[in-house]
Scaffold this motif. Sequence first.
Motif, mmCIF file in Angstrom:
data_model
loop_
_atom_site.group_PDB
_atom_site.id
_atom_site.type_symbol
_atom_site.label_atom_id
_atom_site.label_comp_id
_atom_site.label_asym_id
_atom_site.label_seq_id
_atom_site.Cartn_x
_atom_site.Cartn_y
_atom_site.Cartn_z
ATOM 1 N N PRO A 124 0.989 -1.020 -0.083
ATOM 2 C CA PRO A 124 -0.013 0.130 -0.076
ATOM 3 C C PRO A 124 0.842 1.357 0.181
ATOM 4 O O PRO A 124 2.091 1.209 0.395
ATOM 5 C CB PRO A 124 -0.811 -0.273 1.428
ATOM 6 N N SER A 125 0.433 2.373 -0.563
ATOM 7 C CA SER A 125 1.083 3.462 -0.514
ATOM 8 C C SER A 125 1.663 4.004 0.800
ATOM 9 O O SER A 125 2.656 4.986 1.043
ATOM 10 C CB SER A 125 0.438 4.752 -1.147
ATOM 11 N N TYR A 126 0.912 3.796 1.995
ATOM 12 C CA TYR A 126 1.122 4.413 3.331
ATOM 13 C C TYR A 126 1.157 2.971 4.220
ATOM 14 O O TYR A 126 -0.020 2.826 4.639
ATOM 15 C CB TYR A 126 0.227 5.435 3.507
ATOM 16 N N MET A 199 6.993 6.472 -6.099
ATOM 17 C CA MET A 199 6.882 7.630 -5.095
ATOM 18 C C MET A 199 7.924 7.290 -3.925
ATOM 19 O O MET A 199 8.153 6.097 -3.454
ATOM 20 C CB MET A 199 5.439 7.777 -4.304
ATOM 21 N N PRO A 229 8.456 15.159 5.068
ATOM 22 C CA PRO A 229 7.376 16.389 4.704
ATOM 23 C C PRO A 229 6.641 15.424 3.477
ATOM 24 O O PRO A 229 5.738 16.237 3.310
ATOM 25 C CB PRO A 229 8.262 17.367 4.003
ATOM 26 N N ARG A 288 3.287 11.356 14.596
ATOM 27 C CA ARG A 288 2.920 12.855 14.768
ATOM 28 C C ARG A 288 1.913 12.779 15.685
ATOM 29 O O ARG A 288 1.951 13.827 16.451
ATOM 30 C CB ARG A 288 2.300 13.084 13.245
ATOM 31 N N ARG A 300 11.314 20.733 -0.614
ATOM 32 C CA ARG A 300 12.113 21.771 -1.585
ATOM 33 C C ARG A 300 13.374 22.116 -0.783
ATOM 34 O O ARG A 300 14.488 22.161 -1.357
ATOM 35 C CB ARG A 300 11.176 23.001 -1.700
ATOM 36 N N HIS B 8 -7.111 12.598 8.408
ATOM 37 C CA HIS B 8 -6.161 11.561 8.222
ATOM 38 C C HIS B 8 -4.883 12.569 8.042
ATOM 39 O O HIS B 8 -4.551 13.552 7.467
ATOM 40 C CB HIS B 8 -6.450 10.985 7.029
ATOM 41 N N PRO B 9 -3.513 12.114 8.552
ATOM 42 C CA PRO B 9 -2.386 12.938 8.680
ATOM 43 C C PRO B 9 -1.863 12.990 7.337
ATOM 44 O O PRO B 9 -1.234 13.832 7.154
ATOM 45 C CB PRO B 9 -1.566 11.896 9.489
ATOM 46 N N ILE B 10 -2.034 12.069 6.439
ATOM 47 C CA ILE B 10 -1.413 12.301 5.015
ATOM 48 C C ILE B 10 -1.815 13.718 4.519
ATOM 49 O O ILE B 10 -0.849 14.076 4.126
ATOM 50 C CB ILE B 10 -1.954 11.157 4.108
ATOM 51 N N ARG B 13 0.755 16.291 5.253
ATOM 52 C CA ARG B 13 2.019 16.065 4.464
ATOM 53 C C ARG B 13 1.837 16.843 3.189
ATOM 54 O O ARG B 13 3.125 16.997 2.469
ATOM 55 C CB ARG B 13 2.202 14.846 4.400
ATOM 56 N N ASN B 75 1.590 18.473 -3.408
ATOM 57 C CA ASN B 75 2.700 19.165 -2.670
ATOM 58 C C ASN B 75 3.245 20.271 -3.660
ATOM 59 O O ASN B 75 2.778 20.384 -4.695
ATOM 60 C CB ASN B 75 3.790 18.139 -2.093
ATOM 61 N N GLU B 76 4.521 20.647 -3.152
ATOM 62 C CA GLU B 76 5.073 21.803 -3.929
ATOM 63 C C GLU B 76 5.506 21.398 -5.265
ATOM 64 O O GLU B 76 5.979 22.066 -6.073
ATOM 65 C CB GLU B 76 6.256 22.326 -3.139
ATOM 66 N N PHE B 77 5.461 19.964 -5.592
ATOM 67 C CA PHE B 77 6.195 19.600 -6.793
ATOM 68 C C PHE B 77 5.035 19.291 -7.641
ATOM 69 O O PHE B 77 5.205 18.448 -8.642
ATOM 70 C CB PHE B 77 7.083 18.385 -6.470
ATOM 71 N N TYR B 79 2.537 16.887 -6.882
ATOM 72 C CA TYR B 79 2.202 15.461 -6.839
ATOM 73 C C TYR B 79 1.143 15.232 -5.616
ATOM 74 O O TYR B 79 1.451 15.805 -4.504
ATOM 75 C CB TYR B 79 3.144 14.385 -6.787
ATOM 76 N N ASP B 80 0.181 14.466 -5.601
ATOM 77 C CA ASP B 80 -0.557 14.191 -4.353
ATOM 78 C C ASP B 80 0.126 13.007 -3.872
ATOM 79 O O ASP B 80 1.006 12.430 -4.295
ATOM 80 C CB ASP B 80 -2.071 13.805 -4.552
ATOM 81 N N PRO B 81 -0.187 12.458 -2.530
ATOM 82 C CA PRO B 81 0.586 11.619 -1.828
ATOM 83 C C PRO B 81 0.386 10.215 -2.427
ATOM 84 O O PRO B 81 1.305 9.263 -2.264
ATOM 85 C CB PRO B 81 -0.360 11.602 -0.365
ATOM 86 N N TRP B 82 -0.361 10.167 -3.433
ATOM 87 C CA TRP B 82 -0.419 8.837 -4.268
ATOM 88 C C TRP B 82 0.088 8.853 -5.453
ATOM 89 O O TRP B 82 0.187 7.869 -6.072
ATOM 90 C CB TRP B 82 -1.827 8.435 -4.071
ATOM 91 N N GLY B 83 0.697 9.800 -5.743
ATOM 92 C CA GLY B 83 1.395 9.993 -7.119
ATOM 93 C C GLY B 83 0.799 10.585 -8.076
ATOM 94 O O GLY B 83 1.085 10.689 -9.490
ATOM 95 N N ARG B 170 -0.022 8.504 -12.216
ATOM 96 C CA ARG B 170 -0.103 9.487 -12.600
ATOM 97 C C ARG B 170 -1.420 10.223 -12.564
ATOM 98 O O ARG B 170 -1.960 11.480 -12.717
ATOM 99 C CB ARG B 170 0.657 10.097 -13.735
ATOM 100 N N ASN B 180 -4.793 1.138 1.035
ATOM 101 C CA ASN B 180 -4.873 2.391 -0.035
ATOM 102 C C ASN B 180 -6.398 2.591 -0.003
ATOM 103 O O ASN B 180 -6.654 3.970 -0.018
ATOM 104 C CB ASN B 180 -4.407 1.874 -1.461
ATOM 105 N N ASP B 183 -7.528 4.413 3.314
ATOM 106 C CA ASP B 183 -6.633 5.916 3.321
ATOM 107 C C ASP B 183 -7.329 6.763 2.516
ATOM 108 O O ASP B 183 -7.508 8.072 2.953
ATOM 109 C CB ASP B 183 -5.275 5.674 2.733
#
Lengths: 315, 328
Positions: A124-126, A199, A229, A288, A300, B8-10, B13, B75-77, B79-83, B170, B180, B183
């Motif tokens: 899973p991703s997390y 990822m 982060p 956390r 960054r 959710h904490p993701i 992030r 995020n700043e690039f 992408y979301d947490p799953w890509g 993507r 997954n 989440d």
Amino acid sequence: MPKILITGVAGGQGRLVARLAATSGFEVCGVDREPMMAFSDGTPIRVYVVDLMRRKFEDVVRHERPDAVVHLAFVRHFRTDLATRHKINVAGTKLLLDYCAEYGVRQLVVVSSAYAYGALPENPSYMHEDFPLNVSRTYPEVRDIAEVDTLCSAFLWQHPEVRTAILRPVNTLGDSVHSAIGTYLKQRFVPSILGFDPMMQFLHEEDLARAILTSVERKLRGIFNVAGPGAIPLHVAIEEAGGTQVPLPEVALRPTLQRLFRLGLYPVPPGAIDFIKFPCTVSDEQFRATTGFQPQWTLRDIFTRFRHERERAAA
Amino acid sequence: MDPARHLHPIPARAGARGRLKAADAAAAPPPETRRPLDSGVEWLLDAMRSVAPGALADIDAEVDAKLGRLSVSQNEFGYDPWGFSPTAFRNPLALMALLYRYYFRVELEGAHNFPAGRVLVIANHAGQLPLDGAMLITGSILDVQPPRLLRAMAEYWMQTLPFIGTFGSRIGSVAGTPQNCEDLLRRDEAVIAFPEGVRGLNKTWGKRYQLQRFGLGFMRLALATDTPILPAVVVGSEEQAPAFANLAPLARLIGAPAFPITPTFPFLGPLGLLPLPVKYRVSFGEPLHFTGNPHDEDAVIGGFVDRVRREMAAMIERRLRARSGVFF
């Protein structure tokens, strides 16, 4: 003043934790197989040059009677042969655990690794902390990571009198740590697997040092992922680190690395390929929520610093 | 409802910028290195632009407008947490929209049934290639108000394929693990799952429009996360690539879930992968709410699943009876 003992104190991460502990009101002592350069700013620290596997290490623990121990003495590279690496990491940890129980250590923080979960297509991703430690399925050369982690988990339950926190940090970057991922990203031409772009999470070494010290101060008990982060695809990491990605077909890459590694010409075994092919990303929800920890370095920042250091080294 | 349970904490992030409109970030990050599949998609789009400039202008405008209204955390690039990346999603979406409007000429019913917040879309699966999934994803962006991104639960096998797995990530799909799915639902996302899996996707012609056995996992997750189930059916996909046979031993040999033999595949090679230009009829039913113990016995969970399955069978039946033909 509470006393903290750091194993592997001469390493990049060890020095960071030592300095942070000293400035946070701890009396700091450390052990390492290698001698350690004193801090230039005169931060006080007592260092014993001793091998964890030697009798003298027990004398250090008996003499110092630390309140807390941070265990960072692991061989993470493959320059020593696999059997020796395994022995130092697993047997060394076992001795340390025995001494912690015997000499009244109240808080132990073991820095394991998120690599213990392994990089598999069905991950899973997390991944949470109860996810199985599968790394040896595809990357048996680093099974000691999972074995150390398991040894410490057993100790956590068998010895409730020693509050034990097992931290599983993700890829750590910074000026002082020597991580496999850092070496990989520092290459001018960075090989990757054609068609794969997992990822990846990154954590700055200073944030890891803070996470370790927070665990000591909060008397943390349990197993915790430390994720940093956020996550970006591998190709973004390579670009941000200032390298040029060279995607190669896996059928060519794997046997080539196998041969180069056997000849001692490449620093990591081919099992590491899975970590640039499939995700090994974790949830740090628990850490956390329990500690209130927030990483101070953004992705960054981490990569800007990485690039800066790389350009400085090149100049 | 306690707001904390959505936290959710993701998402924390996801970066300082938090949830923002996809269009903001689509403009911001530098163009990423062209991947072969991205270049292929772009080449196809450019080819279509010269063939049918009017249609493409409409598609481009619609896709950009709808993407701009899609709420995505990144995020700043970018992408979301799953890509998932809105930038990388733009061209594939345009291509899928082209198929949606001009190839399969999708007729979508029940878009108003799409609930706000977390939702688990459960759909039938057919046609050898998961184009039904692609059209449901496209329809949820083009024809649902406000547009929603359906996160597909992909076969693990997909993740092991070069380009395909990455491309999937993507455009918003994730490895189909229960963790997954949970989440994503806890973050109030819309998840799409095909409980028939390859049993449905790769079934042979004789079994068309017969719903295969449903897995039970989706219902346990819906119960655990208090998520409404939105039944969805696609009529048309069964006829896009009718399979005479599935060579299971050959599939096992190459590690694929199935190896179908259709009138065109494998005889025409890669060209044989092209689906027939059937007309797609898509329906979203009314959301179904279930309450119960997610860890209950299979018999109990199976009863809930059967209700979803019966509802979907009735929806398929309705669309089948009403259609005038396979191709029109």
